[in-house]
Motif scaffolding. Structure first.
Motif, short mmCIF file in Angstrom:
data_model
loop_
_atom_site.label_atom_id
_atom_site.label_comp_id
_atom_site.label_asym_id
_atom_site.label_seq_id
_atom_site.Cartn_x
_atom_site.Cartn_y
_atom_site.Cartn_z
N THR A 13 0.93 -1.14 0.00
CA THR A 13 0.00 0.03 -0.03
C THR A 13 0.68 1.39 -0.03
O THR A 13 0.44 2.49 -0.61
CB THR A 13 -0.89 0.00 1.19
N ALA A 14 2.02 1.16 0.56
CA ALA A 14 2.92 2.30 0.71
C ALA A 14 3.34 2.72 -0.58
O ALA A 14 3.17 3.77 -1.18
CB ALA A 14 4.13 2.26 1.79
N ARG A 77 -9.36 1.33 -3.07
CA ARG A 77 -10.00 0.05 -2.61
C ARG A 77 -9.38 -1.18 -3.00
O ARG A 77 -9.55 -2.29 -1.97
CB ARG A 77 -11.43 -0.03 -2.69
N ALA A 78 -8.89 -1.41 -4.08
CA ALA A 78 -8.25 -2.50 -4.45
C ALA A 78 -6.77 -2.18 -4.50
O ALA A 78 -6.58 -1.08 -4.61
CB ALA A 78 -8.58 -3.10 -5.57
N TRP A 83 -6.38 -3.08 -9.82
CA TRP A 83 -6.90 -2.16 -10.44
C TRP A 83 -6.54 -2.04 -11.89
O TRP A 83 -7.36 -2.00 -12.88
CB TRP A 83 -7.05 -0.76 -9.97
N MET A 84 -5.06 -1.91 -12.05
CA MET A 84 -4.62 -1.78 -13.43
C MET A 84 -4.99 -2.92 -14.14
O MET A 84 -5.25 -2.93 -15.30
CB MET A 84 -2.94 -1.37 -13.52
N PHE A 85 -4.81 -4.07 -13.68
CA PHE A 85 -4.91 -5.41 -14.32
C PHE A 85 -6.38 -5.50 -14.74
O PHE A 85 -6.68 -6.00 -16.02
CB PHE A 85 -4.56 -6.58 -13.46
N SER A 86 -7.30 -5.15 -14.10
CA SER A 86 -8.81 -5.15 -14.22
C SER A 86 -9.20 -4.25 -15.70
O SER A 86 -9.91 -4.84 -16.40
CB SER A 86 -9.60 -5.01 -13.12
#
Lengths: 220, 99
Positions: A13-14, A77-78, A83-86
């Motif tokens: 996350t960081a 949220r993800a 997110w990029m992959f989706s």
């Protein structure tokens, strides 16, 4: 940081926050690094949905355009990689759907599960001496390393990979071609470990069967 | 019919008895990925390993699965590329539109 981690950081996350901030601020260096590292993997994933390298490149470009212009709305949220992959798979699917309309005979992907790794005809039946043991066993492949490295074998394998059902193909590409860990793949695709293993198993088993046929076939 | 491996000859001659715990070849081919992944429960793992000691054909199968995975790794190409100017322009627009 490896190419894989650049896109598939499991719970970084960081690191995610830093990248998101950099993209929002238009930081060209971070963007270039991320783009260049993830390019081969993104292209290969995209290539699984469409029939040409050129279209796969277009998909990667469209994906990045959506990332760059959409990063302001990314809410965390993800994971960033997820997110990029989706975005990538959505872009690839819509391109793929357009292509399929033009190619009416494109095969329909069979179900992911309930398919044996090896045809049951190759094992002894219940009324035979050794039920469940090989009736038609595999024969050792001669010099598989050398033969599987040939340009033709690679092309054949790419083609076989493209024929796998979508989820099997994605997982085999990410795990075996790109070298991501099981955890990274589960995270990217939001899959349980168990489902990941089942899909990997189906995909690899089909490819083994394909190579068996290829290596023992008339062209062997 | 293929020539059975030597260990299988012994096997077929009944050198060891079939128990409910024995892994069959047909089961083995479904367990091979879990075996590679290290996700078999301990008891199944030892049954699989016992089976592999006994069965040359399943060893061949295992080697073929390894060769399959190895050949996939060779499909990877490391070619990268520069981001196109179009994307860089969109990125710079972020900077302009930022706080």
């Amino acid at each position: 940081m490896s190419a894989e981690q650049a896109v598939a950081e499991p719970q970084g996350t960081a690191a995610d926050e830093q990248i998101v901030a950099a993209l929002r601020a238009g930081d060209e260096r971070t963007f270039r690094e991320l783009f260049e590292r993830s390019y081969p993997m993104m292209k290969r994933v995209a290539r699984g949905y469409v029939a040409s390298d050129a279209v796969a490149e277009e998909i990667v470009q469209d994906t990045w355009m959506a990332i760059v212009t959409g990063i302001e709305r990314f809410e965390g949220r993800a994971a960033l990689g997820t997110w990029m992959f989706s975005i990538l798979t959505n872009q690839a699917k819509s391109h793929g759907a357009r292509e399929r309309r033009a190619v009416p005979f494109a095969s329909i992907a069979p179900a992911d599960v309930e398919e044996p790794a090896v045809d049951s005809d190759r094992f002894q039946k219940d009324d035979e001496a050794w039920p469940g043991h090989w009736a038609t066993p595999p024969r050792p492949w001669q010099k598989p390393e050398r033969r599987l490295l040939s340009l033709e074998a690679r092309d054949q394998l790419k083609e076989a990979l493209a024929q796998l059902p979508e989820r099997q193909r994605l997982i085999v590409v990410l795990r075996d071609v790109e070298g991501l860990s099981a955890e990274e793949v589960c995270d990217l695709l939001e899959l349980s470990q168990e489902n990941q293993r089942v899909l990997l198993h189906r995909g690899r088993s089909r490819l083994r069967a394909f190579l068996e046929e290829y290596l023992e076939g008339p062209n062997a | 019919m293929h020539d059975p491996g030597p260990r299988h000859d012994g096997h077929l001659a009944g050198d060891f008895s079939v128990t409910a715990d024995e892994v069959t070849c047909q089961q083995f081919v479904e367990l091979v990925t879990d075996y590679f992944e290290g996700s078999l429960p301990p008891r199944t793992l030892s049954e699989v390993e016992e089976h592999l000691v006994m069965c040359d054909w399943c060893v061949t199968y295992l080697e073929q699965m390894q060769a399959t995975v190895g050949s996939l790794r060779n499909l990877g190409d490391q070619s990268s590329r520069e981001p196109p100017e179009l994307l860089l322009a969109a990125l710079r627009a972020n900077r302009a539109g930022g706080p």
